[in-house]
Design a protein around this motif. Structure first.
Motif, PDB file in Angstrom:
ATOM      1  N   GLY A 225       0.789  -1.211   0.000  1.00 10.52           N
ATOM      2  CA  GLY A 225       0.000   0.000   0.000  1.00 10.52           C
ATOM      3  C   GLY A 225       0.829   1.272   0.000  1.00 10.52           C
ATOM      4  O   GLY A 225       0.312   2.358  -0.243  1.00 10.52           O
ATOM      5  N   ASP A 226       2.112   1.145   0.308  1.00 10.56           N
ATOM      6  CA  ASP A 226       3.008   2.299   0.340  1.00 10.56           C
ATOM      7  C   ASP A 226       3.690   2.570  -0.993  1.00 10.56           C
ATOM      8  O   ASP A 226       4.405   3.560  -1.136  1.00 10.56           O
ATOM      9  CB  ASP A 226       4.090   2.089   1.410  1.00 10.56           C
ATOM     10  N   VAL A 227       3.507   1.683  -1.965  1.00 11.41           N
ATOM     11  CA  VAL A 227       4.238   1.787  -3.227  1.00 11.41           C
ATOM     12  C   VAL A 227       3.781   3.018  -4.013  1.00 11.41           C
ATOM     13  O   VAL A 227       2.590   3.312  -4.102  1.00 11.41           O
ATOM     14  CB  VAL A 227       4.047   0.506  -4.065  1.00 11.41           C
ATOM     15  N   HIS A 228       4.727   3.704  -4.579  1.00  7.02           N
ATOM     16  CA  HIS A 228       4.446   4.907  -5.356  1.00  7.02           C
ATOM     17  C   HIS A 228       5.433   4.987  -6.517  1.00  7.02           C
ATOM     18  O   HIS A 228       6.480   4.319  -6.511  1.00  7.02           O
ATOM     19  CB  HIS A 228       4.577   6.154  -4.473  1.00  7.02           C
ATOM     20  N   PRO A 229       5.158   5.807  -7.532  1.00  8.48           N
ATOM     21  CA  PRO A 229       6.142   6.004  -8.598  1.00  8.48           C
ATOM     22  C   PRO A 229       7.413   6.648  -8.066  1.00  8.48           C
ATOM     23  O   PRO A 229       7.415   7.277  -7.001  1.00  8.48           O
ATOM     24  CB  PRO A 229       5.417   6.928  -9.579  1.00  8.48           C
ATOM     25  N   ILE A 230       8.481   6.505  -8.823  1.00  9.93           N
ATOM     26  CA  ILE A 230       9.760   7.114  -8.453  1.00  9.93           C
ATOM     27  C   ILE A 230      10.187   8.026  -9.596  1.00  9.93           C
ATOM     28  O   ILE A 230       9.916   7.752 -10.770  1.00  9.93           O
ATOM     29  CB  ILE A 230      10.828   6.034  -8.169  1.00  9.93           C
ATOM     30  N   VAL A 231      10.839   9.133  -9.242  1.00 10.32           N
ATOM     31  CA  VAL A 231      11.309  10.114 -10.221  1.00 10.32           C
ATOM     32  C   VAL A 231      12.831  10.156 -10.185  1.00 10.32           C
ATOM     33  O   VAL A 231      13.431  10.236  -9.103  1.00 10.32           O
ATOM     34  CB  VAL A 231      10.746  11.518  -9.933  1.00 10.32           C
ATOM     35  N   LEU A 232      13.465  10.077 -11.347  1.00  8.77           N
ATOM     36  CA  LEU A 232      14.901  10.210 -11.489  1.00  8.77           C
ATOM     37  C   LEU A 232      15.183  11.431 -12.351  1.00  8.77           C
ATOM     38  O   LEU A 232      14.563  11.606 -13.403  1.00  8.77           O
ATOM     39  CB  LEU A 232      15.523   8.970 -12.153  1.00  8.77           C
TER      40      LEU A 232
END
Length: 611
Positions: A225-232
């Motif tokens: 439930g904590d998963v989110h997109p990541i930005v690089l």
């Protein structure tokens, strides 16, 4: 298969989890028709589902800087703590939390949408109405949505490969560097990262290209439930989607969607660009065979499985932040500092982040809100989340005061995971005026090159809405006019015909340069038009063969092919017709509109067949 050896500035790799078969499954959603949370594509009958499976990546193309948003999904049937993500990259980037609602908005606002409008021949003793032709589309109604390096990969220099450590939201991040893959592999295994045997050769290729390896996993105590997109974000003028390492954790016919924000339309650089043969789309079932068509079109001659179609290209304003709730100016983390915990949900309601007004229903307007509440206001044993959160004052003696503290930690998490990513997403839509959505279907054996993308300022828009018109004849047959104005005779009004003989899945296969019109590697337009003519004549259409028809010309088209030239657009073979109204146009004969209504009434009882 044409082997393309090109470097990629970063590379998607190994989304891992414990699961079926040999112990690995691709970490992605299990539902193929997910609508992505707060907004779906119309919700009308025969809608094309917004499919979020596969890989969804957003590139922001700015001068000398790359910003990549990567949607991360974990198979709910796997152990989230065993999740691992490896990303080869040219240098250490900046890391940020990304916005899942931004991906929801991108997916829903640009999903290909198909409509078939109905018009009717006026029937009666006189037969033909004498004034009606097929064609015209009205307002949107129903919508559908290399080789190895010679090393064994296990030689170890005995040195610590850790170059950098940080966190971003729910993820622990480490950057690893070595000349050989062996020490990196050993470190990952020793630190409880999953590993796929056989990936050493490809990872070694990236190391030989001078890249480092970024490894991500969920921090202790986090769950799915904590998963989110990541930005690089990192300095570079090269933008590519990672595939070479993906094949070790991929599936057959995997969906790849690439979104690009920039000042003009984007296109693949080292992959082909395909214009689909619109006759292969089942228009009468609102393109339910869409993925099959794309799969075969990108495998056609000269595309060879290394190709994309353009599903949408146009103004980024189609992505509406408030409609998809990825940012609101009413969100304010400071309001939670120092308040008693029993007031938290009331303030969330006031800011529009939750709608908890009922003991049996609590709606969260952002996918991370519930997980934050669980972290800082854990639900007591014996209660449901709805019972607890909608009426916190009634359970004040059961609130975990230590977990809440003074609200500062909750406020910080709310800002870093929800507010700041949403505000940045809003800034991107406001700053970059153009959005391109590209799509392909690819299998592991085809993942031999990392596709690169560029801006071509000379390419035209591609609409996501495609409208055809079905002209229902008095004898029970019909004629469908595609958006490019080509007419297809349909016996008995359906199902969509399967044309006899060879029929190409791709109408055009192109190579797109940095400027100018695409170069045609394959152009099947003339052959397709001939096939249409033969089919129609064999079924007695047009009724008067010497009369002109609205079929497409045999001339080459630009990359959109929209308009009366009859060429395909980048995904379906036609742009949207400019006419509007009820979808039937008149030649100006007085009383024609009234006759159309009479004819429609006469045919109301006619039984119609559909696929």
């Amino acid at each position: 298969m044409r082997a393309l050896k090109l470097k990629c500035a970063w590379s998607r790799a190994l989304t891992l989890g414990i699961g079926l078969g040999a112990g690995w499954t691709l970490a992605m959603p299990q539902t193929a028709e997910a609508c992505g949370g707060v907004f779906c594509d119309g919700g009308l009958p025969n809608s094309m589902p917004v499919n979020q499976d596969g890989e969804n990546v957003l590139f922001v193309l700015d001068q000398n800087e790359v910003e990549v948003h990567i949607q991360i999904s974990i198979d709910p049937n796997t152990n989230a703590q065993k999740f691992a993500w490896l990303i080869p990259i040219a240098q250490i980037p900046e890391f940020e939390v990304g916005s899942q609602p931004l991906f929801d908005a991108l997916l829903n606002s640009s999903v290909p949408t198909y409509q078939v409008q109905q018009t009717f021949e006026v029937c009666g003793e006189s037969g033909l109405s004498g004034g009606f032709t097929t064609g015209g589309s009205g307002d949107p109604g129903l919508s559908s949505d290399s080789n190895g390096t010679g090393t064994d990969g296990n030689e170890s220099a005995g040195e610590d490969p850790v170059l950098f450590k940080t966190t971003a939201g729910a993820f622990e991040i480490v950057v690893l560097q070595d000349k050989q893959i062996g020490p990196i592999k050993d470190w990952l295994i020793d630190n409880d990262y999953q590993w796929i045997d056989g990936s050493e050769t490809v990872l070694q290729q990236y190391l030989d290209e001078g890249q480092v390896i970024v490894a991500l996993k969920l921090a202790a105590g986090s769950d799915g439930g904590d998963v989110h997109p990541i930005v690089l974000r990192y300095p570079s003028n090269e933008n590519c989607f990672p595939l070479r390492l993906t094949r070790f954790a991929s599936i057959e016919n995997m969906d790849i969607r690439v979104f690009v924000l920039g000042d003009k339309r984007a296109a693949p650089t080292n992959y082909r660009h395909v214009l689909v043969n619109p006759l292969k789309i089942d228009w009468l079932s609102f393109a339910t065979n869409y993925k099959e068509v794309i799969t075969k079109a990108v495998d056609d001659l000269e595309a060879d499985g290394l190709a994309f179609v353009t599903e949408f290209a146009g103004a980024s304003s189609v992505v509406q932040p408030f409609a998809f709730n990825f940012y609101s100016t009413s969100w304010n983390e400071a309001a939670f500092i120092g308040i008693p915990p029993e007031q938290v949900v009331q303030v969330l309601n006031e800011q529009g982040l939750t709608q908890c007004f009922d003991p049996e229903f609590c709606f969260y307007n952002h996918p991370l809100v519930e997980s934050l509440l669980n972290d800082f206001l854990p639900v007591p044993d014996g209660l449901t989340a709805e019972e607890f959160y909608w009426n916190l004052p009634a359970y004040v003696d059961q609130i975990d005061a230590m977990a809440w503290g003074d609200g500062s930690a909750f406020a910080q998490a709310l800002d870093s995971r929800i507010i700041a990513p949403g505000e940045h997403a809003q800034e991107l839509i406001d700053t970059y005026p153009y959005l391109t959505r590209m799509y392909t279907v690819i299998s592991p054996n085809e993942m031999i090159a990392d596709p690169i993308f560029h801006i071509n300022p000379d390419l035209p828009d591609v609409a996501s809405f495609r409208s055809a018109t079905e002209y229902n004849l008095c004898d029970g047959n019909s004629v469908v006019t595609l958006p490019d104005e080509r007419e297809i005779f349909v016996p008995n009004g359906g199902p969509w015909p399967e044309f006899i003989g060879e029929m190409w899945w791709a109408e055009e296969v192109q190579q797109v340069a940095l400027k100018g019109k695409p170069m045609h590697l394959v152009n099947n337009t003339a052959a397709i038009n001939k096939k249409i003519e033969e089919w129609n004549l064999a079924h007695g259409w047009p009724r008067f063969p010497d009369a002109p028809t609205t079929s497409a010309s045999d001339t080459d088209t630009d990359s959109s092919g929209s308009g009366s030239s009859g060429g395909p657009d980048s995904a379906t073979g036609g742009g949207q017709n400019d006419s509007s109204g009820c979808g039937c146009r008149s030649d100006g004969t007085p009383g024609a509109g009234m006759l159309a209504l009479v004819g429609l009434g006469l045919l109301a009882q006619r039984r119609r067949r559909r696929a």
